[in-house]
Design a protein around this motif. Structure first.
Motif, PDB file in Angstrom:
ATOM      1  N   GLY A   1       0.838  -1.197   0.000  1.00 15.35           N
ATOM      2  CA  GLY A   1       0.000   0.000   0.000  1.00 15.35           C
ATOM      3  C   GLY A   1       0.868   1.240   0.000  1.00 15.35           C
ATOM      4  N   GLU A   2       0.188   2.364   0.009  1.00 12.18           N
ATOM      5  CA  GLU A   2       0.909   3.636  -0.051  1.00 12.18           C
ATOM      6  C   GLU A   2       0.687   4.312   1.283  1.00 12.18           C
ATOM      7  OE1 GLU A   2       0.700   7.725  -2.715  1.00 12.18           O
ATOM      8  OE2 GLU A   2      -0.860   6.229  -2.844  1.00 12.18           O
ATOM      9  N   SER A   3       1.532   3.961   2.251  1.00 17.99           N
ATOM     10  CA  SER A   3       1.209   4.427   3.595  1.00 17.99           C
ATOM     11  C   SER A   3       2.356   5.204   4.218  1.00 17.99           C
ATOM     12  CB  SER A   3       0.834   3.241   4.485  1.00 17.99           C
ATOM     13  OG  SER A   3       1.840   2.263   4.414  1.00 17.99           O
ATOM     14  N   THR A   4       1.987   6.003   5.183  1.00 16.71           N
ATOM     15  CA  THR A   4       2.978   6.719   5.983  1.00 16.71           C
ATOM     16  C   THR A   4       2.870   6.185   7.400  1.00 16.71           C
ATOM     17  OG1 THR A   4       2.416   8.648   4.657  1.00 16.71           O
ATOM     18  CG2 THR A   4       3.848   9.005   6.560  1.00 16.71           C
ATOM     19  N   LEU A   5       4.002   5.824   7.969  1.00 16.27           N
ATOM     20  CA  LEU A   5       3.993   5.298   9.330  1.00 16.27           C
ATOM     21  C   LEU A   5       4.230   6.444  10.308  1.00 16.27           C
ATOM     22  CD1 LEU A   5       6.097   2.046   8.843  1.00 16.27           C
ATOM     23  CD2 LEU A   5       3.620   2.296   8.890  1.00 16.27           C
ATOM     24  N   VAL A   6       3.333   6.521  11.322  1.00 12.37           N
ATOM     25  CA  VAL A   6       3.461   7.576  12.330  1.00 12.37           C
ATOM     26  C   VAL A   6       3.412   6.906  13.706  1.00 12.37           C
ATOM     27  CG1 VAL A   6       2.492   9.729  13.193  1.00 12.37           C
ATOM     28  CG2 VAL A   6       2.208   9.128  10.777  1.00 12.37           C
ATOM     29  N   PRO A   7       4.378   7.196  14.553  1.00  6.19           N
ATOM     30  CA  PRO A   7       4.361   6.599  15.893  1.00  6.19           C
ATOM     31  C   PRO A   7       3.115   7.039  16.671  1.00  6.19           C
ATOM     32  CG  PRO A   7       6.435   7.755  15.465  1.00  6.19           C
ATOM     33  CD  PRO A   7       5.514   8.100  14.353  1.00  6.19           C
ATOM     34  N   VAL A   8       2.525   6.110  17.402  1.00  6.91           N
ATOM     35  CA  VAL A   8       1.350   6.450  18.213  1.00  6.91           C
ATOM     36  C   VAL A   8       1.555   5.943  19.640  1.00  6.91           C
ATOM     37  CG1 VAL A   8      -0.354   6.502  16.342  1.00  6.91           C
ATOM     38  CG2 VAL A   8       0.214   4.326  17.437  1.00  6.91           C
ATOM     39  N   GLU A   9       0.706   6.449  20.514  1.00 10.43           N
ATOM     40  CA  GLU A   9       0.804   6.100  21.928  1.00 10.43           C
ATOM     41  C   GLU A   9      -0.367   5.194  22.266  1.00 10.43           C
ATOM     42  OE1 GLU A   9       0.312   8.548  26.077  1.00 10.43           O
ATOM     43  OE2 GLU A   9       0.707   9.675  24.230  1.00 10.43           O
ATOM     44  N   ARG A  10      -0.104   4.128  23.020  1.00  9.56           N
ATOM     45  CA  ARG A  10      -1.173   3.196  23.390  1.00  9.56           C
ATOM     46  C   ARG A  10      -1.991   3.810  24.524  1.00  9.56           C
ATOM     47  NH1 ARG A  10      -0.454  -2.433  23.434  1.00  9.56           N
ATOM     48  NH2 ARG A  10       1.724  -2.003  23.068  1.00  9.56           N
ATOM     49  N   VAL A  11      -3.323   3.903  24.324  1.00 10.36           N
ATOM     50  CA  VAL A  11      -4.158   4.452  25.394  1.00 10.36           C
ATOM     51  C   VAL A  11      -5.236   3.475  25.834  1.00 10.36           C
ATOM     52  CG1 VAL A  11      -3.729   6.876  24.838  1.00 10.36           C
ATOM     53  CG2 VAL A  11      -5.631   5.672  23.740  1.00 10.36           C
ATOM     54  N   GLY A  12      -5.303   2.316  25.243  1.00 13.38           N
ATOM     55  CA  GLY A  12      -6.295   1.338  25.652  1.00 13.38           C
ATOM     56  C   GLY A  12      -6.001   0.033  24.950  1.00 13.38           C
ATOM     57  N   VAL A  13      -6.859  -0.967  25.149  1.00 12.19           N
ATOM     58  CA  VAL A  13      -6.650  -2.254  24.495  1.00 12.19           C
ATOM     59  C   VAL A  13      -6.841  -2.111  22.989  1.00 12.19           C
ATOM     60  CG1 VAL A  13      -7.388  -4.667  24.396  1.00 12.19           C
ATOM     61  CG2 VAL A  13      -7.449  -3.432  26.553  1.00 12.19           C
TER      62      VAL A  13
END
Lengths: 360, 291
Positions: A240-252
């Motif tokens: 695919g044509e995607s951009t990876l962005v770091p995220v923070e886990r806030v729930g399950v």
């Protein structure tokens, strides 16, 4: 084809080392009879080495290759009954189209009248009836491709191997050939192993796709599965044509990106996470409150580029990440096009919210 | 009509360019003309002279005297054998050099080249030493118990063949190497994957695609062999007489410049005839133009 010779293929823990370099680090793969499996990976991932081993051109350092129940690990290529379509077709320049296609039959000492019949039938199946007497040099790229294909199927092989066979063709022809390969596969019921670095090609044709990285299979899945459920950031980035962005886990099943909290379709994997934002799954939306099952993001529109069937706009998210969105370029959209520099909201379906673990 | 001056200018520029090329070509043309064309003309003239008159007597003698036409037959036979042996020895070498890794390939080609750096005279005498009755070949074979009496390897036909093949192998290897290394490895892989065993792939793929090189090498070796003088003279022990020896004898022993010229001209004509015949059977352009 009256009776199919096509067999299942099983690779068992294949490794291949060249001096200090490990090209393959334990590859196992089960392919059903009649299945179309693509091996997808960047250059240097070991996909060509794997193909060479299946074809018998190279021996593995360890591991086994089975065709059906037969262990073929030590068989030379000429005893494997594989139809190989090479990257540059590898047609014999000194032979005519028909002589090229007859080559595997001659090698098998097929009687001449049978050869003629089968060559004619193979030519018909790739829409080249009447081209038999032409020299290879007079054919176009697409026609050479078809001859290579006819030569690979004419002797009713047990398996068809293809090594980026479409990479030398221009885009339109390549897409047309992809569709033809699909229907040929359905028609023959052939077991096909197809090596490519083009994810779109792999997704278009395959029953399943094996993604390789650094000598290992990272994921093997259906095209849809690969696209919507990549196992890690490498696969998500490659497909695919995607951009990876770091995220923070806030729930399950929830992550935070900037100030936005995004719902996820499945329980999150442990460890560091990032979101794969695919340009085509992000839709511009108004200020209306989000519907259930919808995630929203806000950002500032950057450059907008016209690319024919669609426009590609860059979007700077709060928090600094730069992503891309695609807007179909028909005139229904023309009025709604955002201006460069404007503040917009985009929505993303929860099912399209792909959050993957970050690998080292 | 306004652009006519421009057209003239373009034509003038093209002509000037062509004159430039001609100038570059001139030294080579002069060299060939003065040192090949002119002597060859003189040779032809001389071969047709008897005393102060034109005559075909020198040519007639070639047909009348058995020693003459037998020498031509011998020369052709030796050249043919040397060519065949050079193919047999050179093909595997060229193939090995073409498929080996860079390092090995360089090594093989360097070893093939090595004899080039030694004069033919030295090499021929070396063979004389190696092949003589008590030479290294015979003493080794006797020591190993393979033979009891020494083989007569020098001063005969065998020695001539060995010596000439040794000189000629590089001339076979290089054109063959050039042709084989141009064959994509995938073609051979394809041949095998399509069910071809080693011989089938050699016969149907490798050999036809190497044919231009094989042809070039064979013509080169054969033609060079026809003019061999030193090696057969020294190693043949006077039993194998080549055309060149005939020329030498006519000049040095009998001072027959007319006869010597006729013998040489005859050889030249035979070579041209062979070229023409080969070209009729296997057109050079077709082979070279084959992709």
């Amino acid at each position: 084809m009256t009776q199919s010779n096509f067999v299942p293929v099983r690779l068992q823990d294949i490794t291949k080392s060249y001096h200090d370099f490990q090209a393959l680090k334990g590859v196992s793969l089960d392919i059903a009879a009649g299945e179309f499996v693509s091996i997808l990976g960047p250059s240097g991932s070991g996909k060509t080495t794997l193909l060479q081993i299946i074809g018998g051109f190279t021996r593995p350092s360890a591991g086994r290759v089975f065709f059906g129940d037969a262990d073929v690990t030590l068989l030379p290529p000429q005893k494997r009954d594989i139809g190989v379509v090479f990257q540059n077709y590898a047609l014999f320049p000194h032979l005519s189209v028909a002589e090229n296609i007859a080559f595997p039959l001659r090698a098998r000492k097929t009687p001449p009248e049978r050869i003629q019949q089968r060559v004619a039938r193979a030519l018909r199946s790739v829409d080249l009836a009447g081209y038999g007497d032409r020299p290879i040099a007079n054919l176009s790229g697409g026609q050479r491709q078809r001859v290579a294909l006819a030569r690979a199927i004419v002797f009713e092989p047990r398996l068809i191997l293809m090594d980026e066979p479409l990479s030398a063709l221009d885009k339109n022809l390549r897409e047309a050939m992809q569709m033809e390969l699909r229907s040929l596969h359905a028609e023959l019921g052939a077991t096909i192993i197809y090596v490519t670095h083009d994810q779109r090609e792999a997704l278009t044709m395959s029953d399943r796709v094996a993604v390789m990285k650094a000598g290992r299979i990272v994921q093997i899945d259906t095209p849809r599965g690969l696209y919507s459920r990549p196992v890690n950031d490498f696969v998500a980035d490659f497909v695919g044509e995607s951009t990876l962005v770091p995220v923070e886990r806030v729930g399950v099943r929830a992550v935070r990106l900037g100030s936005a909290v995004l719902g996820c379709p499945r329980d999150l994997a442990p460890g560091q996470l990032c979101i794969a934002l695919q340009a085509e799954t992000l839709l511009l939306c108004g200020d209306e409150p989000a519907e259930p099952g919808t995630n929203c993001l806000e950002g500032t529109v950057g450059e907008i580029v016209f690319q024919g069937e669609s426009l590609k706009a860059s979007l700077a998210l709060q928090g600094g990440a730069e992503i891309a969105i695609r807007i179909p370029s028909h005139h229904f959209n023309a009025r709604a096009l955002p201006a460069s520099g404007s503040q917009v909201r985009v929505k993303l379906h929860v099912e399209d919210t792909v959050v993957v673990p970050v690998t080292a | 009509m306004t652009d006519l001056p421009m057209e003239d200018a373009i034509t003038r520029a093209e002509r000037a360019e062509q004159r430039g090329y001609l100038l570059l070509f001139l030294p080579a043309l002069l060299l060939v003309g003065l040192f090949l064309g002119l002597p060859l003309g003189l040779l032809a003239f001389q071969s047709l002279r008897e005393g102060d008159a034109f005559s075909l007597v020198h040519y007639a003698r070639i047909f009348e005297e058995p020693i003459y036409w037998r020498t031509y037959a011998d020369t052709l036979r030796v050249s043919l054998w040397v060519t065949l042996l050079a193919i047999a020895l050179g093909f595997p070498l060229a193939y090995a050099a073409a498929i080996a890794s860079r390092g090995w390939s360089t090594l093989i080609l360097a070893l093939v080249m090595l004899p080039f750096w030694t004069s033919v005279l030295v090499r021929t005498y070396a063979w004389l030493v190696v092949l003589q009755r008590k030479g290294i070949v015979n003493s080794t074979l006797i020591a190993l118990g393979i033979i009891e009496q020494p083989l007569s390897l020098s001063h005969n036909y065998t020695a001539v063949l060995i010596g000439m093949v040794h000189v000629m192998v590089p001339f076979m290897v290089f054109p063959l190497y050039a042709a084989i290394s141009k064959i994509p490895a995938e073609l051979l892989q394809a041949g095998h994957s399509l069910g071809g065993g080693a011989f089938h792939v050699f016969r149907r793929v490798l050999l036809p695609l190497a044919l231009p090189g094989l042809f070039a090498g064979s013509v080169l070796v054969f033609i060079l062999c026809l003019g061999f003088y030193l090696t057969p003279e020294l190693l043949g022990g006077g039993k194998t007489i080549m055309v060149s020896s005939l020329v030498q004898r006519n000049v040095e022993l009998y001072l027959q410049f007319g006869a010597a010229s006729a013998v040489a001209m005859m050889l030249l004509m035979i070579v041209m005839l062979i070229f023409w015949g080969v070209d009729r059977i296997l057109p050079v352009e077709k082979i070279v133009g084959m992709r």
